[in-house]
Design a protein around this motif. Structure first.
Motif, short mmCIF file in Angstrom:
data_model
loop_
_atom_site.label_atom_id
_atom_site.label_comp_id
_atom_site.label_asym_id
_atom_site.label_seq_id
_atom_site.Cartn_x
_atom_site.Cartn_y
_atom_site.Cartn_z
N MET A 293 11.06 -17.69 1.43
CA MET A 293 9.98 -16.74 1.23
C MET A 293 10.02 -15.70 2.34
SD MET A 293 5.87 -17.40 0.98
CE MET A 293 5.37 -17.27 2.69
N LEU A 294 9.90 -14.44 1.95
CA LEU A 294 9.84 -13.36 2.93
C LEU A 294 8.50 -13.37 3.64
CD1 LEU A 294 11.24 -10.50 0.66
CD2 LEU A 294 12.47 -11.64 2.51
N THR A 295 8.52 -12.97 4.89
CA THR A 295 7.27 -12.87 5.64
C THR A 295 6.54 -11.59 5.26
OG1 THR A 295 8.23 -11.63 7.47
CG2 THR A 295 8.34 -14.06 7.61
N PHE A 296 5.31 -11.48 5.69
CA PHE A 296 4.52 -10.28 5.48
C PHE A 296 5.24 -9.06 6.05
CE2 PHE A 296 1.21 -7.44 7.37
CZ PHE A 296 0.61 -7.02 6.21
N GLU A 297 5.76 -9.19 7.27
CA GLU A 297 6.46 -8.08 7.91
C GLU A 297 7.72 -7.68 7.14
OE1 GLU A 297 5.33 -10.81 9.61
OE2 GLU A 297 3.61 -9.77 10.51
N GLU A 298 8.47 -8.67 6.66
CA GLU A 298 9.67 -8.38 5.88
C GLU A 298 9.32 -7.65 4.59
OE1 GLU A 298 12.64 -12.05 7.22
OE2 GLU A 298 11.03 -12.43 5.77
N LYS A 299 8.28 -8.10 3.93
CA LYS A 299 7.85 -7.43 2.70
C LYS A 299 7.39 -6.01 3.01
CE LYS A 299 6.78 -11.63 0.21
NZ LYS A 299 5.81 -12.63 -0.12
N LEU A 300 6.64 -5.85 4.07
CA LEU A 300 6.21 -4.50 4.47
C LEU A 300 7.40 -3.59 4.71
CD1 LEU A 300 3.22 -4.76 6.99
CD2 LEU A 300 3.26 -3.63 4.77
N ASN A 301 8.39 -4.09 5.43
CA ASN A 301 9.59 -3.28 5.73
C ASN A 301 10.30 -2.86 4.45
OD1 ASN A 301 9.23 -3.35 8.51
ND2 ASN A 301 10.47 -5.19 8.76
N ILE A 302 10.39 -3.75 3.48
CA ILE A 302 11.03 -3.43 2.21
C ILE A 302 10.22 -2.37 1.47
CG2 ILE A 302 11.60 -4.33 -0.09
CD1 ILE A 302 12.23 -7.04 1.40
N ILE A 303 8.93 -2.60 1.35
CA ILE A 303 8.06 -1.68 0.60
C ILE A 303 8.06 -0.30 1.25
CG2 ILE A 303 5.68 -1.25 -0.11
CD1 ILE A 303 5.41 -4.42 -0.17
N GLU A 304 8.07 -0.27 2.54
CA GLU A 304 8.02 1.03 3.25
C GLU A 304 9.32 1.82 3.15
OE1 GLU A 304 6.47 -0.22 7.07
OE2 GLU A 304 4.40 0.14 6.39
N THR A 305 10.38 1.23 2.58
CA THR A 305 11.61 2.00 2.34
C THR A 305 11.46 2.90 1.11
OG1 THR A 305 12.67 0.29 0.97
CG2 THR A 305 13.07 0.19 3.38
N PHE A 306 10.37 2.74 0.38
CA PHE A 306 10.10 3.57 -0.79
C PHE A 306 9.16 4.70 -0.36
CE2 PHE A 306 11.46 -0.43 -2.52
CZ PHE A 306 12.22 -0.07 -3.63
N PRO A 307 9.72 5.88 -0.05
CA PRO A 307 8.90 6.96 0.50
C PRO A 307 7.84 7.48 -0.47
CG PRO A 307 11.10 7.76 -0.04
CD PRO A 307 11.12 6.27 -0.24
N GLN A 308 7.99 7.22 -1.75
CA GLN A 308 7.01 7.70 -2.73
C GLN A 308 5.73 6.86 -2.73
OE1 GLN A 308 9.99 6.13 -3.21
NE2 GLN A 308 10.46 6.11 -5.39
N LEU A 309 5.73 5.73 -2.02
CA LEU A 309 4.55 4.88 -1.94
C LEU A 309 3.74 5.20 -0.68
CD1 LEU A 309 6.03 1.43 -3.04
CD2 LEU A 309 4.85 3.14 -4.44
N VAL A 310 2.43 5.22 -0.84
CA VAL A 310 1.52 5.54 0.26
C VAL A 310 0.73 4.30 0.62
CG1 VAL A 310 -0.45 6.96 0.97
CG2 VAL A 310 1.35 7.93 -0.49
N ARG A 311 0.77 3.94 1.88
CA ARG A 311 0.10 2.74 2.39
C ARG A 311 -1.40 2.98 2.53
NH1 ARG A 311 2.04 -1.01 7.38
NH2 ARG A 311 0.09 -2.18 7.64
N LYS A 312 -2.19 1.98 2.08
CA LYS A 312 -3.65 2.01 2.21
C LYS A 312 -4.12 0.65 2.72
CE LYS A 312 -4.17 5.93 -0.20
NZ LYS A 312 -4.89 7.11 0.06
N GLU A 313 -4.77 0.66 3.86
CA GLU A 313 -5.32 -0.58 4.42
C GLU A 313 -6.56 -0.97 3.61
OE1 GLU A 313 -3.80 -2.14 7.02
OE2 GLU A 313 -2.34 -0.53 7.19
N VAL A 314 -6.69 -2.26 3.32
CA VAL A 314 -7.89 -2.76 2.63
C VAL A 314 -8.45 -3.92 3.41
CG1 VAL A 314 -7.28 -1.92 0.33
CG2 VAL A 314 -6.47 -4.15 1.04
#
Length: 151
Positions: free
Chosen positions: A1-22
């Protein structure tokens, strides 16, 4: 299982996605260029590694009733592929040609068969809706049973 940080790093490689803290330290990622009302691609990514990706209508993914797939156990390649598929689905608008046919019976009464989207075939008597069907075949069978034929 990927960690939270690993998943974040993968997701953040998609520049078309905008991060929103909840709330509760969770993170969502939005796709502002979506051609649909749905803008959230990654939903409630949590520090414990749990999270969801919108995959409604994508073949090969088991989704919940809102169209999200749980990514807790996803590998890196599987998560990358899912994100690519999800983004592509939200940026692609399928064009559907509207099909309209006139059907007539022996008394010269006319009904209109109309397909306004991918899943619904409507039969109108003038401006009044006479019936709604899930396929052209169902609608045509109904019309034929009622004594109508294509004009």
């Amino acid at each position: 299982m990927l960690t939270f940080e690993e998943k974040l790093n993968i997701i953040e490689t998609f520049p078309q996605l905008v991060r929103k803290e909840v709330s509760l330290n969770r993170v969502n990622f939005h796709f502002p260029e979506s051609q649909f009302e749905k803008k959230i691609v990654v939903y409630h990514l949590h520090p414990n590694g749990n999270g969801f990706v919108y995959a409604a209508g994508l073949p090969g993914y088991e989704t919940d009733r809102k169209g999200f797939v749980n990514i807790r156990e996803f590998s890196e390649p599987a998560l990358i592929l899912l994100l690519q598929d999800a983004i592509k689905a939200l940026e692609t608008v399928e064009t559907v040609e509207t099909l309209e046919e006139t059907w007539i019976n022996d008394n010269q009464f006319e009904l209109t068969l109309l397909n306004e989207d991918l899943d619904t075939w409507l039969v109108y008597a003038g401006d009044l809706l006479d019936g709604a069907f899930n396929s052209y075949k169902e609608a045509a069978n109904y019309l034929e049973e009622e004594g109508f034929r294509r004009k």
